[in-house]
Design an enzyme around this catalytic site. Structure first.
Site: not given
Ligand code: AP5
Ligand code: MG
Length: 219
Positions: A13, A88, A127, A172
């Site tokens: 995203k 969310r 990441r 998550r």
């Protein structure tokens, strides 16, 4: 344009938002980035958010909605924005509808990034993000910086997010399935959802996204 970007953690995203926001000349608004900026500045809001983020749980709506609303009311967002990570859950989606209604404006599209779970796990594990600017995102193997640990764009230090540990990522993902995915149906009922595959090269995904947004605008 007013666009909501939705997809599991690690879908890309933030990566896509940086390009899409530039192409469409609208600001990229990431609630995750806003929380991280508050944490690094040591604000009260950051202190409240931190415990939830470290566990991979959602920060309570009463904190999140006000912060998002404030950001959306800034002058650069008056003619459009690209929301990344907000709403969310269905409560936040309803709050957003209320905010937009009060301004007599509407969403144009909800862009849903689809990625298999084993791929998001790989994307998150590798990441690295820049301490100076969270939009500068790298990946150990998929998009390595020229010099290890150093941002290509600004020379900042690269680091791994606190919530990118294996255990937190599992939470998550579960939170995404139980709380965030229902907003896709919520927006489908409004005819706003465009789903694209987020697999493949970053530039290919951006192209796919731009075409999908264009089609949704025409249709
Ligand atoms: P947030 O910061 O929004 O995290 P997230 O949704 O879990 O998503 P990520 O930022 O992890 O992934 P991304 O999809 O942006 O992927 P990226 O582009 O970096 O939220 C963090 C926390 O804040 C939440 O858990 C919650 O606690 C709190 N929060 C935030 N908003 C909230 C809200 N509205 N309500 C309540 N709480 C909230 O890409 C990932 C990696 O993949 C990178 O290394 C990248 O280089 C690589 N990559 C990207 N695209 C590709 C590609 N095409 N091929 C190969 N690699 C790629
Ligand atoms: Mg992100």
């Amino acid at each position: 344009m007013r666009i909501v970007l939705v997809g599991p953690p690690g879908a890309g995203k933030g990566t896509q938002a940086a390009y899409l926001a530039k192409n469409l000349s609208i600001p990229h608004i990431s609630t995750g980035d806003l929380f991280r900026a508050n944490i690094s500045q040591g604000t009260d809001l950051g202190k409240r958010a931190r415990a939830f983020m470290d566990e991979g749980r959602l920060v309570p709506d009463e904190v999140t909605i006000g912060m998002a609303k404030d950001r959306m009311s800034q002058p650069d967002a008056l003619n459009g924005f690209l929301l990344d990570g907000f709403p969310r859950n269905v409560g936040q989606a309803e709050a957003l509808d209320e905010i937009l209604r009060s301004e007599s404006v509407e969403l144009d599209a909800v862009l849903d990034l689809e990625v298999p779970e084993d791929e998001v796990v790989k994307r998150i594990a590798g990441r690295r993000i820049c301490r100076n600017e969270s939009a500068h995102v790298f990946h150990e193997t998929y998009n390595p910086p020229k010099a290890e640990g150093v941002c290509d764009t600004c020379g900042g230090e690269l680091y791994q997010r606190d919530d990118d540990s294996e255990e937190t990522v599992r939470t998550r993902l579960e939170v995404y399935h139980t709380q965030t995915e229902p907003i896709i149906d919520y927006y489908r009922a409004q005819g706003l959802v465009v789903t694209i595959s987020a697999l493949g090269k970053v530039t290919d995904v951006t192209e796919r996204a731009m075409e999908a947004l264009k089609r949704s605008e025409e249709g």
